[in-house]
Design a protein around this motif. Sequence first.
Motif, PDB file in Angstrom:
ATOM      1  N   VAL A 284      34.921 -10.141  -0.040  1.00 27.13           N
ATOM      2  CA  VAL A 284      35.930  -8.873  -0.078  1.00 27.13           C
ATOM      3  C   VAL A 284      37.321  -9.583  -0.215  1.00 27.13           C
ATOM      4  CG1 VAL A 284      37.004  -7.032   1.343  1.00 27.13           C
ATOM      5  CG2 VAL A 284      34.534  -7.125   1.142  1.00 27.13           C
ATOM      6  N   GLU A 285      37.551 -10.476   0.466  1.00 27.66           N
ATOM      7  CA  GLU A 285      38.991 -11.003   0.412  1.00 27.66           C
ATOM      8  C   GLU A 285      39.127 -11.801  -0.979  1.00 27.66           C
ATOM      9  OE1 GLU A 285      41.759 -14.046   2.660  1.00 27.66           O
ATOM     10  OE2 GLU A 285      40.460 -12.714   3.889  1.00 27.66           O
ATOM     11  N   ALA A 286      38.241 -12.427  -1.485  1.00 23.56           N
ATOM     12  CA  ALA A 286      38.455 -13.431  -2.699  1.00 23.56           C
ATOM     13  C   ALA A 286      38.415 -12.448  -3.902  1.00 23.56           C
ATOM     14  CB  ALA A 286      37.202 -14.335  -2.727  1.00 23.56           C
ATOM     15  N   LEU A 287      37.667 -11.439  -3.861  1.00 20.81           N
ATOM     16  CA  LEU A 287      37.590 -10.346  -5.059  1.00 20.81           C
ATOM     17  C   LEU A 287      38.516  -9.242  -5.013  1.00 20.81           C
ATOM     18  CD1 LEU A 287      33.623 -10.316  -5.372  1.00 20.81           C
ATOM     19  CD2 LEU A 287      35.214 -11.548  -6.647  1.00 20.81           C
ATOM     20  N   GLY A 288      39.049  -9.060  -3.953  1.00 27.20           N
ATOM     21  CA  GLY A 288      39.958  -7.724  -3.691  1.00 27.20           C
ATOM     22  C   GLY A 288      39.247  -6.563  -3.673  1.00 27.20           C
ATOM     23  N   ALA A 289      37.951  -6.597  -3.215  1.00 30.15           N
ATOM     24  CA  ALA A 289      37.013  -5.659  -3.221  1.00 30.15           C
ATOM     25  C   ALA A 289      36.986  -4.781  -1.946  1.00 30.15           C
ATOM     26  CB  ALA A 289      35.714  -6.237  -3.783  1.00 30.15           C
TER      27      ALA A 289
ATOM     28  N   GLU B 270      16.428   5.326   4.342  1.00 35.42           N
ATOM     29  CA  GLU B 270      16.465   5.740   3.177  1.00 35.42           C
ATOM     30  C   GLU B 270      17.812   6.509   2.634  1.00 35.42           C
ATOM     31  OE1 GLU B 270      16.267   6.815  -0.794  1.00 35.42           O
ATOM     32  OE2 GLU B 270      15.431   5.241   0.163  1.00 35.42           O
ATOM     33  N   GLN B 271      18.266   7.244   3.812  1.00 37.95           N
ATOM     34  CA  GLN B 271      19.475   8.077   3.828  1.00 37.95           C
ATOM     35  C   GLN B 271      20.623   7.125   3.492  1.00 37.95           C
ATOM     36  OE1 GLN B 271      19.103  10.539   7.400  1.00 37.95           O
ATOM     37  NE2 GLN B 271      18.249  11.972   6.039  1.00 37.95           N
ATOM     38  N   THR B 272      20.573   6.183   4.303  1.00 37.20           N
ATOM     39  CA  THR B 272      21.706   4.909   4.423  1.00 37.20           C
ATOM     40  C   THR B 272      21.831   4.290   3.080  1.00 37.20           C
ATOM     41  OG1 THR B 272      21.392   4.916   6.870  1.00 37.20           O
ATOM     42  CG2 THR B 272      22.682   3.062   5.554  1.00 37.20           C
ATOM     43  N   TYR B 273      20.674   3.843   2.546  1.00 40.42           N
ATOM     44  CA  TYR B 273      20.784   3.168   1.185  1.00 40.42           C
ATOM     45  C   TYR B 273      21.207   4.232   0.233  1.00 40.42           C
ATOM     46  CZ  TYR B 273      19.504  -1.295   3.065  1.00 40.42           C
ATOM     47  OH  TYR B 273      19.414  -2.494   3.686  1.00 40.42           O
ATOM     48  N   ARG B 274      20.771   5.496   0.281  1.00 40.80           N
ATOM     49  CA  ARG B 274      21.207   6.498  -0.654  1.00 40.80           C
ATOM     50  C   ARG B 274      22.539   6.573  -1.026  1.00 40.80           C
ATOM     51  NH1 ARG B 274      18.370  10.675   0.753  1.00 40.80           N
ATOM     52  NH2 ARG B 274      20.280  11.831   1.805  1.00 40.80           N
ATOM     53  N   ARG B 275      23.376   6.766   0.297  1.00 38.44           N
ATOM     54  CA  ARG B 275      24.693   7.142   0.536  1.00 38.44           C
ATOM     55  C   ARG B 275      25.447   5.833   0.001  1.00 38.44           C
ATOM     56  NH1 ARG B 275      26.461  11.080   4.207  1.00 38.44           N
ATOM     57  NH2 ARG B 275      28.339   9.757   4.824  1.00 38.44           N
ATOM     58  N   LEU B 276      24.851   4.726   0.290  1.00 36.60           N
ATOM     59  CA  LEU B 276      25.480   3.394  -0.091  1.00 36.60           C
ATOM     60  C   LEU B 276      25.759   3.340  -1.442  1.00 36.60           C
ATOM     61  CD1 LEU B 276      24.009   0.835   2.379  1.00 36.60           C
ATOM     62  CD2 LEU B 276      26.362   1.632   2.354  1.00 36.60           C
ATOM     63  N   ALA B 277      24.516   3.762  -2.232  1.00 34.88           N
ATOM     64  CA  ALA B 277      24.392   3.635  -3.737  1.00 34.88           C
ATOM     65  C   ALA B 277      25.449   4.643  -4.379  1.00 34.88           C
ATOM     66  CB  ALA B 277      22.869   3.775  -3.989  1.00 34.88           C
TER      67      ALA B 277
ATOM     68  N   LEU C 194      32.632   3.947  -6.540  1.00 32.67           N
ATOM     69  CA  LEU C 194      33.835   3.134  -6.805  1.00 32.67           C
ATOM     70  C   LEU C 194      33.626   2.345  -7.970  1.00 32.67           C
ATOM     71  CD1 LEU C 194      33.415   1.795  -3.034  1.00 32.67           C
ATOM     72  CD2 LEU C 194      35.367   2.964  -3.967  1.00 32.67           C
ATOM     73  N   LEU C 195      32.363   2.005  -8.530  1.00 33.65           N
ATOM     74  CA  LEU C 195      32.626   1.225  -9.611  1.00 33.65           C
ATOM     75  C   LEU C 195      33.125   2.086 -10.856  1.00 33.65           C
ATOM     76  CD1 LEU C 195      29.148  -0.607  -9.461  1.00 33.65           C
ATOM     77  CD2 LEU C 195      31.630  -1.697  -9.349  1.00 33.65           C
ATOM     78  N   ALA C 196      32.603   3.306 -10.755  1.00 33.07           N
ATOM     79  CA  ALA C 196      33.346   4.172 -11.920  1.00 33.07           C
ATOM     80  C   ALA C 196      34.622   4.500 -11.762  1.00 33.07           C
ATOM     81  CB  ALA C 196      32.392   5.558 -11.871  1.00 33.07           C
ATOM     82  N   ALA C 197      35.179   4.128 -10.820  1.00 32.09           N
ATOM     83  CA  ALA C 197      36.643   4.610 -10.568  1.00 32.09           C
ATOM     84  C   ALA C 197      37.275   3.131 -10.928  1.00 32.09           C
ATOM     85  CB  ALA C 197      37.113   4.824  -8.788  1.00 32.09           C
ATOM     86  N   GLY C 198      36.729   2.115 -11.132  1.00 31.60           N
ATOM     87  CA  GLY C 198      37.169   0.654 -11.630  1.00 31.60           C
ATOM     88  C   GLY C 198      37.323  -0.013 -10.517  1.00 31.60           C
ATOM     89  N   GLN C 199      36.822  -0.037  -9.293  1.00 36.89           N
ATOM     90  CA  GLN C 199      37.102  -0.726  -8.257  1.00 36.89           C
ATOM     91  C   GLN C 199      36.010  -1.743  -8.170  1.00 36.89           C
ATOM     92  OE1 GLN C 199      39.641  -0.539  -5.798  1.00 36.89           O
ATOM     93  NE2 GLN C 199      40.478   1.034  -7.143  1.00 36.89           N
ATOM     94  N   SER C 200      36.260  -2.842  -7.536  1.00 32.79           N
ATOM     95  CA  SER C 200      35.170  -3.737  -7.068  1.00 32.79           C
ATOM     96  C   SER C 200      34.512  -3.531  -5.973  1.00 32.79           C
ATOM     97  CB  SER C 200      35.819  -5.255  -6.956  1.00 32.79           C
ATOM     98  OG  SER C 200      36.193  -5.665  -8.400  1.00 32.79           O
ATOM     99  N   VAL C 201      33.385  -3.610  -5.413  1.00 30.12           N
ATOM    100  CA  VAL C 201      32.740  -3.206  -4.206  1.00 30.12           C
ATOM    101  C   VAL C 201      31.797  -4.123  -4.012  1.00 30.12           C
ATOM    102  CG1 VAL C 201      30.851  -1.733  -5.465  1.00 30.12           C
ATOM    103  CG2 VAL C 201      31.729  -1.435  -3.252  1.00 30.12           C
ATOM    104  N   VAL C 202      31.916  -4.614  -2.727  1.00 28.07           N
ATOM    105  CA  VAL C 202      30.598  -5.495  -1.856  1.00 28.07           C
ATOM    106  C   VAL C 202      30.012  -4.656  -0.894  1.00 28.07           C
ATOM    107  CG1 VAL C 202      30.161  -7.242  -0.259  1.00 28.07           C
ATOM    108  CG2 VAL C 202      31.913  -7.441  -1.994  1.00 28.07           C
TER     109      VAL C 202
ATOM    110  N   PHE D 189      20.400  -1.366  -6.373  1.00 29.50           N
ATOM    111  CA  PHE D 189      21.924  -1.799  -6.275  1.00 29.50           C
ATOM    112  C   PHE D 189      21.858  -2.654  -7.643  1.00 29.50           C
ATOM    113  CE2 PHE D 189      21.551   0.176  -2.354  1.00 29.50           C
ATOM    114  CZ  PHE D 189      22.713   0.850  -2.561  1.00 29.50           C
ATOM    115  N   ALA D 190      21.030  -3.326  -7.946  1.00 31.47           N
ATOM    116  CA  ALA D 190      21.239  -4.160  -9.125  1.00 31.47           C
ATOM    117  C   ALA D 190      21.310  -3.348 -10.278  1.00 31.47           C
ATOM    118  CB  ALA D 190      19.888  -5.016  -9.674  1.00 31.47           C
ATOM    119  N   ALA D 191      20.829  -2.342 -10.559  1.00 31.93           N
ATOM    120  CA  ALA D 191      20.808  -1.152 -11.497  1.00 31.93           C
ATOM    121  C   ALA D 191      22.143  -0.662 -11.539  1.00 31.93           C
ATOM    122  CB  ALA D 191      19.701  -0.217 -11.621  1.00 31.93           C
ATOM    123  N   ILE D 192      22.753  -0.246 -10.531  1.00 32.17           N
ATOM    124  CA  ILE D 192      24.115   0.219 -10.251  1.00 32.17           C
ATOM    125  C   ILE D 192      25.315  -0.735 -10.828  1.00 32.17           C
ATOM    126  CG2 ILE D 192      25.746   1.038  -8.778  1.00 32.17           C
ATOM    127  CD1 ILE D 192      23.561   2.099  -6.796  1.00 32.17           C
ATOM    128  N   ALA D 193      24.906  -1.894 -10.298  1.00 34.92           N
ATOM    129  CA  ALA D 193      25.639  -3.134 -10.822  1.00 34.92           C
ATOM    130  C   ALA D 193      25.852  -3.332 -12.259  1.00 34.92           C
ATOM    131  CB  ALA D 193      25.459  -4.336 -10.267  1.00 34.92           C
TER     132      ALA D 193
END
Length: 92
Positions: A6-11, A47-54, A60-68, A82-86
């Motif tokens: 996060v620090e290295a990427l500013g994510a 499943e709910q947790t991973y759905r919310r994370l996705a 965040l990616l759609a808004a141009g942000q880097s995310v970890v 998450f690979a598909a999201i990336a």
Amino acid sequence: VSSVLVEALGAIRIRSDIERKRHAGLAANARSGSPIGGGLYDARGSEQTYRRLAEHAAALLAAGQSVVVDAAFLARAERARFAAIARAGGFG
């Protein structure tokens, strides 16, 4: 490791433990008292947790942000999601 990335990427880091507790109405530092595989950590809760994370990661990616995404990703299906999201966000 995620803190270093996060620090290295500013994510922005989104953490499964925080999202899991938030969804249950608990504070980030609260103890859920749930055993591994039960309570907040049962199949439905995971499943709910991973759905919310996705959802958060994609937004965040759609808004141009880097995310970890800081999560265990024990199941192949979770990693594939998450690979598909990336890839959809132009990464990978």
